[in-house]
Design a protein around this motif. Structure first.
Motif, mmCIF file in Angstrom:
data_model
loop_
_atom_site.group_PDB
_atom_site.id
_atom_site.type_symbol
_atom_site.label_atom_id
_atom_site.label_comp_id
_atom_site.label_asym_id
_atom_site.label_seq_id
_atom_site.Cartn_x
_atom_site.Cartn_y
_atom_site.Cartn_z
ATOM 1 N N LYS A 184 4.655 2.469 -22.195
ATOM 2 C CA LYS A 184 3.940 3.633 -22.790
ATOM 3 C C LYS A 184 2.706 3.695 -23.187
ATOM 4 N N ALA A 185 2.319 2.538 -23.512
ATOM 5 C CA ALA A 185 0.816 2.147 -23.925
ATOM 6 C C ALA A 185 0.752 0.638 -23.723
ATOM 7 N N PHE A 186 -0.810 0.473 -23.658
ATOM 8 C CA PHE A 186 -1.516 -0.871 -23.353
ATOM 9 C C PHE A 186 -2.555 -0.928 -24.394
ATOM 10 N N VAL A 187 -2.571 -1.957 -25.036
ATOM 11 C CA VAL A 187 -3.696 -2.163 -26.054
ATOM 12 C C VAL A 187 -4.169 -3.651 -25.692
ATOM 13 N N GLU A 188 -5.371 -3.683 -25.295
ATOM 14 C CA GLU A 188 -6.050 -5.101 -25.177
ATOM 15 C C GLU A 188 -7.174 -5.423 -26.154
ATOM 16 N N VAL A 207 -13.568 0.789 -27.877
ATOM 17 C CA VAL A 207 -13.868 1.146 -26.509
ATOM 18 C C VAL A 207 -13.410 2.337 -25.854
ATOM 19 N N ASN A 208 -14.423 2.970 -25.417
ATOM 20 C CA ASN A 208 -14.034 4.320 -25.004
ATOM 21 C C ASN A 208 -14.106 4.360 -23.346
ATOM 22 N N ALA A 326 -15.169 2.667 -9.697
ATOM 23 C CA ALA A 326 -15.373 3.730 -10.560
ATOM 24 C C ALA A 326 -15.212 3.562 -11.818
ATOM 25 N N PRO A 327 -15.885 4.050 -12.904
ATOM 26 C CA PRO A 327 -15.636 3.811 -14.408
ATOM 27 C C PRO A 327 -14.493 4.304 -14.771
ATOM 28 N N VAL A 328 -13.864 3.644 -15.728
ATOM 29 C CA VAL A 328 -12.597 3.800 -16.128
ATOM 30 C C VAL A 328 -12.629 4.202 -17.818
ATOM 31 N N ASP A 359 -8.493 -6.165 -17.638
ATOM 32 C CA ASP A 359 -7.225 -6.096 -17.345
ATOM 33 C C ASP A 359 -7.004 -4.312 -17.509
ATOM 34 N N ALA A 360 -7.536 -4.078 -18.599
ATOM 35 C CA ALA A 360 -7.351 -2.852 -19.342
ATOM 36 C C ALA A 360 -7.721 -1.574 -18.017
ATOM 37 N N GLN A 361 -8.634 -2.051 -17.225
ATOM 38 C CA GLN A 361 -9.078 -1.031 -16.343
ATOM 39 C C GLN A 361 -8.028 -1.009 -15.116
ATOM 40 N N ILE A 362 -7.272 -1.845 -15.051
ATOM 41 C CA ILE A 362 -6.131 -1.617 -14.108
ATOM 42 C C ILE A 362 -4.882 -0.801 -14.732
ATOM 43 N N PHE A 363 -4.915 -1.060 -16.117
ATOM 44 C CA PHE A 363 -3.681 -0.233 -16.797
ATOM 45 C C PHE A 363 -4.018 0.958 -16.963
ATOM 46 N N ALA A 364 -5.457 1.293 -17.267
ATOM 47 C CA ALA A 364 -5.809 2.768 -17.798
ATOM 48 C C ALA A 364 -5.427 4.053 -17.005
#
Length: 411
Positions: A184-188, A207-208, A326-328, A359-364
């Motif tokens: 339900k959420a990922f925090v890195e 980070v935005n 692409a930007p995430v 890794d957050a860019q795969i999750f987001a």
């Protein structure tokens, strides 16, 4: 709370960093190496001893779990990758995994079981340092990695990916893994790997967005000829053409301004000898921006400029765009929640973008995601000198813990 985390980090970070310590300094912990396997196994043991349910998935991602009392099927995930670059530092990646465990352990000891399930994850791989493949860990969480992509690739020593995987006790799946639907959420949490926070005297980055990237390999074809007998006006000198492209492009990037960045990172003139006009030059371009339209517009101008310069100089040009990411953006709700938390705690924070991939860019694009940055001393990363003060590391873990508390321990 800060004193607790200072002590916990001081006790656990040297232990975790000892596995894969490089004799020349720093750390080398490559996917499916003995050092990687030892780290994952020892980390699993530590999390189990602290009361977490632990498991490996099919590809070696390690999870430590505290099951929620009211919403066990809603998972709040935090962590990062456990692999390193060759001769890297002891914070990039692994500290995010360690911090997730330390934060969740403290929350469990302080507030008891969470309402929603929390998991600390040490992802198998992100860097692509051993095999020509990146984000193997996070991509498998969402079924994005195809076994065909890695079946026939090998490392620099000729060791096949599947062979290395098997030697660590894992088997390549026959098909992409089933995507997880329970997150339900990922925090890195991650070090910045840049100098913005330190330069501005700030302890936390919210980070935005993660920048988009376009990478090129450019080949210039002119004519090799004698350096002494070929008059300047008759030359088709590809290094001269490259130098014009480089200088004019960087001037244009400087005029464009932040957050765009442009790098000419690798240059190979041929024949690369003192007394021959270079008839061929191959070079790379890396361009990044947080806005896809701006990134595409700027690189489109660069391509047109390069072609114009080469036409003027009678130089052939081949432009190979081999990466177009692409930007995430991070989840707006989580970013707002994290920002409000920083305000409430009176943290010295900054809203910022990430110029590096994570890794957050795969999750987001798939689950609500946010990132927390900590300062990097002198902006150094991917280097044995990579460092962050203990106070800043503790502040980062504290911020992560407070965010996880809101997401998993409160209704």
């Amino acid at each position: 709370m800060l004193n607790h985390f200072r002590k916990a980090i001081g006790e656990t970070l040297p232990w975790l960093s000892s596995m894969g310590a490089d004799p020349t300094g720093g750390m080398t912990r490559l996917l499916y190496s003995p050092e990687w396997l030892e780290t994952q196994q020892q980390f699993k043991k530590r999390m189990t001893e602290s009361g977490f349910e632990t498991r490996f998935d099919e590809v070696g991602n390690l999870y430590g779990r505290l099951t929620g009392t009211q919403f066990p099927d809603e998972v709040i995930l935090s962590g990062s990758h456990i692999d390193t670059v060759v001769n890297g530092g002891n914070l990039d990646g692994q500290f995010g995994a360690l911090a997730a465990w330390l934060a969740m352990r403290w929350l469990k000891e302080t507030y008891g079981a969470p309402l929603r399930t929390v998991e600390a994850v040490a992802m198998a791989e992100e860097e692509g340092s051993r095999f020509p493949y990146v984000f193997w860990g996070s991509k498998n969480i969402f079924g994005l990695a195809s076994p065909a992509d890695v079946k026939n690739i090998s490392d620099a020593h000729g060791i096949n990916f599947v062979t290395a995987m098997n030697e660590c006790g894992f088997t390549l799946p026959a098909a992409p893994l089933t995507p997880r639907q329970d997150i339900k959420a990922f925090v890195e949490l991650h070090i910045e790997q840049g100098c913005v926070l330190e330069t501005n005297g700030q302890a936390v980055g919210v980070v935005n967005a993660i920048v988009g990237q376009r990478r090129y390999t450019i080949t210039l074809n002119g004519e090799s000829n004698h350096a002494g007998t070929t008059p300047m006006r008759y030359r088709r000198d590809t290094v001269h053409a490259f130098s014009r492209i480089c200088c004019e492009s960087i001037a244009k990037a400087n005029a464009h301004g932040d957050p765009l960045v442009l790098t000419f990172g690798k240059v190979e003139p041929q024949p690369n000898t003192v007394n021959v006009v270079p008839g061929k030059t191959v070079f790379t371009i890396d361009c990044r921006h947080t806005d896809q339209q701006a990134l595409h517009a700027f690189t489109g101008e660069l391509e047109a400029d390069m072609r114009a310069i080469c036409a003027e100089m009678n130089i052939g040009i081949d432009i190979d765009l081999w990466m177009d990411e692409a930007p995430v953006p991070m989840d707006a709700t989580l970013v707002a929640q994290l920002t409000a938390l920083c305000e409430k705690e009176r943290l010295n924070y900054r809203l910022m973008h990430s110029g590096a991939g994570h890794d957050a860019q795969i999750f987001a694009p798939r689950v609500p995601t946010c990132m927390i940055f900590m300062p990097s001393i002198k902006g150094i990363s991917h280097n044995p000198a990579e460092s962050t003060s203990l106070d800043d590391l503790a502040e980062g873990v504290k911020t992560l813990a407070l965010m996880l508390y809101q997401l998993a321990w409160k209704n």
